[in-house]
Design a protein around this motif. Sequence first.
Motif, short mmCIF file in Angstrom:
data_model
loop_
_atom_site.label_atom_id
_atom_site.label_comp_id
_atom_site.label_asym_id
_atom_site.label_seq_id
_atom_site.Cartn_x
_atom_site.Cartn_y
_atom_site.Cartn_z
N VAL A 197 0.83 -1.21 0.00
CA VAL A 197 0.00 0.00 0.00
C VAL A 197 0.86 1.25 0.00
O VAL A 197 0.54 2.25 -0.65
N ARG A 198 1.98 1.22 0.74
CA ARG A 198 2.89 2.35 0.86
C ARG A 198 2.16 3.64 1.27
O ARG A 198 2.19 4.66 0.57
N PRO A 199 1.49 3.65 2.42
CA PRO A 199 0.81 4.86 2.87
C PRO A 199 1.80 5.94 3.29
O PRO A 199 2.97 5.64 3.59
N ARG A 200 1.36 7.17 3.31
CA ARG A 200 2.22 8.27 3.77
C ARG A 200 2.31 8.28 5.29
O ARG A 200 3.34 8.65 5.86
N LEU A 201 1.20 7.88 5.94
CA LEU A 201 1.13 7.88 7.40
C LEU A 201 0.42 6.61 7.87
O LEU A 201 -0.48 6.10 7.20
N LEU A 202 0.82 6.14 9.04
CA LEU A 202 0.21 4.96 9.65
C LEU A 202 -0.41 5.33 10.99
O LEU A 202 0.15 6.13 11.75
N VAL A 203 -1.56 4.71 11.29
CA VAL A 203 -2.21 4.86 12.59
C VAL A 203 -2.40 3.47 13.17
O VAL A 203 -3.06 2.62 12.57
N PHE A 204 -1.80 3.22 14.33
CA PHE A 204 -1.94 1.93 15.00
C PHE A 204 -3.01 2.07 16.08
O PHE A 204 -2.83 2.79 17.06
N ALA A 205 -4.13 1.38 15.89
CA ALA A 205 -5.25 1.47 16.81
C ALA A 205 -5.16 0.38 17.87
O ALA A 205 -5.42 -0.79 17.60
N GLY A 206 -4.73 0.77 19.06
CA GLY A 206 -4.65 -0.18 20.18
C GLY A 206 -3.24 -0.67 20.46
O GLY A 206 -2.34 -0.59 19.63
N GLY A 207 -3.09 -1.19 21.67
CA GLY A 207 -1.78 -1.64 22.12
C GLY A 207 -1.23 -2.82 21.35
O GLY A 207 -0.02 -2.89 21.09
N VAL A 208 -2.08 -3.78 20.98
CA VAL A 208 -1.60 -4.96 20.26
C VAL A 208 -0.99 -4.55 18.92
O VAL A 208 0.10 -5.01 18.55
N SER A 209 -1.70 -3.70 18.20
CA SER A 209 -1.20 -3.24 16.91
C SER A 209 0.09 -2.44 17.06
O SER A 209 1.08 -2.68 16.36
N ALA A 210 0.09 -1.49 18.00
CA ALA A 210 1.26 -0.62 18.17
C ALA A 210 2.49 -1.39 18.61
O ALA A 210 3.58 -1.25 18.04
N LYS A 211 2.35 -2.23 19.62
CA LYS A 211 3.50 -2.96 20.14
C LYS A 211 4.05 -3.97 19.13
O LYS A 211 5.27 -4.15 19.01
N SER A 212 3.15 -4.62 18.39
CA SER A 212 3.58 -5.63 17.43
C SER A 212 4.32 -5.01 16.26
O SER A 212 5.38 -5.49 15.84
N LEU A 213 3.79 -3.93 15.70
CA LEU A 213 4.37 -3.34 14.50
C LEU A 213 5.55 -2.43 14.81
O LEU A 213 6.38 -2.17 13.93
N LEU A 214 5.63 -1.94 16.05
CA LEU A 214 6.78 -1.13 16.43
C LEU A 214 7.85 -1.94 17.15
O LEU A 214 8.93 -1.43 17.44
N GLY A 215 7.53 -3.20 17.45
CA GLY A 215 8.50 -4.05 18.16
C GLY A 215 8.82 -3.51 19.54
O GLY A 215 9.96 -3.55 19.99
N SER A 216 7.80 -3.01 20.24
CA SER A 216 8.01 -2.37 21.53
C SER A 216 7.29 -3.13 22.64
O SER A 216 6.25 -3.75 22.41
N GLY A 217 7.85 -3.07 23.82
CA GLY A 217 7.21 -3.66 24.99
C GLY A 217 6.48 -2.64 25.83
O GLY A 217 5.91 -2.98 26.87
N ASP A 218 6.46 -1.39 25.39
CA ASP A 218 5.78 -0.33 26.14
C ASP A 218 4.27 -0.45 26.01
O ASP A 218 3.75 -1.05 25.07
N THR A 219 3.56 0.13 26.95
CA THR A 219 2.11 0.14 26.91
C THR A 219 1.63 1.17 25.89
O THR A 219 2.38 2.05 25.47
N ILE A 220 0.37 1.07 25.52
CA ILE A 220 -0.19 2.02 24.58
C ILE A 220 -0.18 3.43 25.17
O ILE A 220 -0.02 4.42 24.43
N SER A 221 -0.29 3.54 26.47
CA SER A 221 -0.25 4.86 27.11
C SER A 221 1.09 5.54 26.90
O SER A 221 1.17 6.77 26.81
N ARG A 222 2.15 4.76 26.84
CA ARG A 222 3.49 5.31 26.59
C ARG A 222 3.77 5.52 25.11
O ARG A 222 4.51 6.42 24.74
N LEU A 223 3.19 4.67 24.27
CA LEU A 223 3.47 4.75 22.84
C LEU A 223 2.68 5.86 22.14
O LEU A 223 3.13 6.40 21.14
N ARG A 224 1.49 6.16 22.66
CA ARG A 224 0.66 7.18 22.01
C ARG A 224 1.22 8.58 22.31
O ARG A 224 2.07 8.77 23.17
#
Length: 282
Positions: A197-224
């Motif tokens: 798709v090659r989007p210009r911007l990405l939005v990760f909705a929720g902790g599962v999406s954000a942590k998985s695609l960013l490879g992070s162990g932080d909570t969504i409260s810290r990642l947002r």
Amino acid sequence: MADLQRQTYKAALSWYLDAGVDIALGDDPVDRTAMPALPVVEDGPAAPVAHATVAAPAAESAFIGASEARAESLKLAMAANTLDELRAAIAAFDGLSLKRTATNMVFSDGNPSAPIMVIGEAPGADEDRQGKPFVGVSGQLLDRMLASVGLNREAEDVAHAAYISNILNWRPPGNRTPSPAEIEVSLPFIERHIALVRPRLLVFAGGVSAKSLLGSGDTISRLRGTWHDYVPQTAEMRAGFTPIPAIATYHPSYLLRTPAHKRAAWADLLMLQAKARSLGVF
């Protein structure tokens, strides 16, 4: 007596629904509390019956052969050069047992040429029935959230369109959270999806999406509340990949349960709008 039985059955069905049971896997009821019949022995006392211990199925064992399933999903994802090919590859992939309990595969919705791509975690019951992501109550809230910053999954103007998908394409039973193993096997598919798709911007909705695609162990409260540079976690997909700005926010279903966090989600949306304008998206 009949009224009492009906009330008992109704109460049992309500309990099952509250527990997340919304689909029957068989037509005949099974009494799992019944004692097994003892063998009949003509001479002498009945021989003791050995009962095998059956272990409860673990969420981690949601697919057959972890390493084989991961290798196969990566192979299929890398071979897909179009969204249609990727859709077909996911539909043919048998490495996730979720496929056997789901009704429909949920691939995407919206315009794939949209500059903004939203990624959730997994389909729910409504999504499973309709075969589209974010079409239930949480999807209605997501549509209102996107509309507040000038975006619409059905917009004819590509600049104001949104494209939506999930990490998992099959609904976990009872709408449970995807297991780490299921995410690991599915990751090549969604990463290839983003690459195509090659989007210009990405939005990760929720902790599962954000942590998985960013490879992070932080909570969504810290990642947002801040921007991240998304690059695939799968090493084979990083070659020549240009990082994509990504922002994480609370999942709409979480906001429905915790309305107090809508203010923070609104701040994330304003950041998305400002970033889109700075990049000349709209």
